[in-house]
Design a protein around this motif. Structure first.
Motif, PDB file in Angstrom:
ATOM      1  N   VAL A 127       0.856  -1.184   0.000  1.00 32.36           N
ATOM      2  CA  VAL A 127       0.000   0.000   0.000  1.00 32.36           C
ATOM      3  C   VAL A 127       0.891   1.232   0.000  1.00 32.36           C
ATOM      4  N   PHE A 128       0.515   2.213  -0.801  1.00 36.47           N
ATOM      5  CA  PHE A 128       1.261   3.464  -0.858  1.00 36.47           C
ATOM      6  C   PHE A 128       0.475   4.570  -0.166  1.00 36.47           C
ATOM      7  N   LEU A 129       1.186   5.386   0.598  1.00 41.24           N
ATOM      8  CA  LEU A 129       0.582   6.493   1.334  1.00 41.24           C
ATOM      9  C   LEU A 129       0.985   7.808   0.682  1.00 41.24           C
ATOM     10  N   LEU A 130       0.000   8.617   0.323  1.00 38.48           N
ATOM     11  CA  LEU A 130       0.290   9.894  -0.316  1.00 38.48           C
ATOM     12  C   LEU A 130       1.054  10.793   0.654  1.00 38.48           C
ATOM     13  N   ARG A 131       2.132  11.395   0.147  1.00 39.28           N
ATOM     14  CA  ARG A 131       2.963  12.242   0.996  1.00 39.28           C
ATOM     15  C   ARG A 131       3.095  13.671   0.474  1.00 39.28           C
ATOM     16  N   LYS A 132       3.137  13.836  -0.822  1.00 37.07           N
ATOM     17  CA  LYS A 132       3.188  15.190  -1.381  1.00 37.07           C
ATOM     18  C   LYS A 132       2.606  15.151  -2.788  1.00 37.07           C
ATOM     19  N   ILE A 133       1.745  16.122  -3.086  1.00 38.34           N
ATOM     20  CA  ILE A 133       1.097  16.223  -4.390  1.00 38.34           C
ATOM     21  C   ILE A 133       1.369  17.615  -4.947  1.00 38.34           C
ATOM     22  N   GLY A 134       1.828  17.679  -6.180  1.00 46.80           N
ATOM     23  CA  GLY A 134       2.092  18.970  -6.796  1.00 46.80           C
ATOM     24  C   GLY A 134       0.838  19.823  -6.886  1.00 46.80           C
ATOM     25  N   LYS A 135       1.026  21.128  -6.928  1.00 46.44           N
ATOM     26  CA  LYS A 135      -0.118  22.045  -7.020  1.00 46.44           C
ATOM     27  C   LYS A 135      -0.704  22.078  -8.426  1.00 46.44           C
ATOM     28  N   ASP A 136       0.137  21.792  -9.422  1.00 51.58           N
ATOM     29  CA  ASP A 136      -0.309  21.736 -10.813  1.00 51.58           C
ATOM     30  C   ASP A 136       0.740  20.967 -11.601  1.00 51.58           C
ATOM     31  N   PHE A 137       0.596  20.933 -12.937  1.00 53.37           N
ATOM     32  CA  PHE A 137       1.521  20.099 -13.705  1.00 53.37           C
ATOM     33  C   PHE A 137       2.917  20.701 -13.881  1.00 53.37           C
ATOM     34  N   ASN A 138       3.171  21.833 -13.241  1.00 53.50           N
ATOM     35  CA  ASN A 138       4.519  22.400 -13.233  1.00 53.50           C
ATOM     36  C   ASN A 138       5.262  22.150 -11.923  1.00 53.50           C
ATOM     37  N   ASP A 139       4.574  21.623 -10.933  1.00 54.80           N
ATOM     38  CA  ASP A 139       5.124  21.447  -9.586  1.00 54.80           C
ATOM     39  C   ASP A 139       5.739  20.056  -9.454  1.00 54.80           C
ATOM     40  N   ASP A 140       7.070  19.997  -9.273  1.00 58.00           N
ATOM     41  CA  ASP A 140       7.765  18.705  -9.200  1.00 58.00           C
ATOM     42  C   ASP A 140       7.938  18.188  -7.778  1.00 58.00           C
TER      43      ASP A 140
END
Length: 305
Positions: free
Chosen positions: A255-268
């Motif tokens: 199982v994978f736990l979300l830790r960081k999600i970019g704000k948009d498709f430019n956010d790495d």
């Protein structure tokens, strides 16, 4: 053995390096230089690959709905001839070369590779492996991955996917496509229980895309999609509560736990080194090494598409 995602890191670190590295603040040298690079930029090389390699396949596909087209992009990125790993070198080769290069014997290892692979191995070693050898998993930009066709891990595939989707305009709103960093649940729980800042926490990088008001996780390493729970929003990814995702291509129980999600498709997400990635795995912040999430208890239900 195939190394297709961040699971490889723990094995390689254990095999080639002594334990005990604390993943805290980065040194000022290579990582500072990498911060000047745009890891998700649509460069001329990216545009050329998107238009001349990806687009003809999409145009020829009878399936024109957005999800099918996005999954077809994954097919091309993973194709042995046209994909971004066509010149792939097994990750352990980078570590073997690194050890030999320290004693000026790297040349004894490169004879087995094609001229293109030899040049690329030496280039990536010089550019990405000085601060920590494992940074080669996380530091290359999408432009570098596509130009060299040397991708070999989940970070590489996710970055390549985002830039070609941007280049082709397959997602109109920047905020509808996000880069995702996740942690493997059992690894995180073990590190949390021991409060061990030295422990490597494996995980997986992939993307989230919004289609018809619903968020879908696309595994850009394996061509699969999982619908996120009703009411999910990327902004809800913050400690201490865990949000989990499970992809069927991985063994049951992973199982994978979300830790960081970019704000948009430019956010790495700033995961361009092992130390920053480990900080994200513990806190969601590349500059914060503290454990911020609670332990994972039970899996969320996810609907496979």
């Amino acid at each position: 053995m195939l190394f297709k995602c961040r699971f490889a890191v723990l094995f390689l670190l254990g095999a080639f390096f002594a334990p005990g590295t604390v993943h805290g603040a980065d040194g000022p040298s290579d990582v500072a230089a990498r911060d000047m690079e745009l890891r998700l930029a649509v460069t001329p090389a990216v545009m050329d690959y998107a238009v001349n390699t990806i687009k003809p396949v999409l145009d020829a596909s009878p399936d024109k709905d957005r999800l099918s087209q996005l999954l077809k992009v994954v097919d091309v990125l993973k194709d042995p001839k046209t994909g971004v790993d066509a010149n792939r070198i097994a990750p352990d080769a980078y570590f073997i070369y690194n050890l030999l290069d320290k004693v000026k014997l790297g040349f004894l290892y490169t004879w087995k590779f094609s001229p293109e692979q030899k040049e690329m191995l030496q280039r990536w070693h010089s550019k990405y492996m000085n601060d920590h050898p494992a940074d080669v998993f996380f530091a290359p930009t999408a432009d570098e991955i596509i130009k060299t066709r040397a991708g070999f891990g989940c970070t590489h595939y996710a970055r390549a996917f985002i830039v070609v989707v941007k280049a082709l305009g397959l997602v109109e709103k920047p905020e509808d496509l996000r880069y995702v960093v996740s942690s493997k649940a059992d690894d995180y729980n073990r590190a949390l229980e021991k409060q061990d800042l030295k422990m490597t926490i494996n995980g997986h990088q992939f993307v989230l895309v919004k289609i018809d008001s619903r968020w879908i996780a696309i595994n850009t390493s394996q061509r699969e999609a999982v619908q996120m729970p009703e009411g999910f929003r990327p902004e809800s990814c913050s400690p201490p509560s865990n949000i989990s995702v499970r992809f069927e291509s991985y063994p049951p129980g992973i199982v994978f736990l979300l830790r960081k999600i970019g704000k948009d498709f430019n956010d790495d997400c700033g995961d361009n080194s092992l130390s920053r990635l480990m900080n994200i795995s513990r806190s969601g912040d590349p500059q914060d090494a503290a454990f911020k999430w609670e332990g994972y208890v039970s899996a969320d239900s996810n609907g496979k598409l």
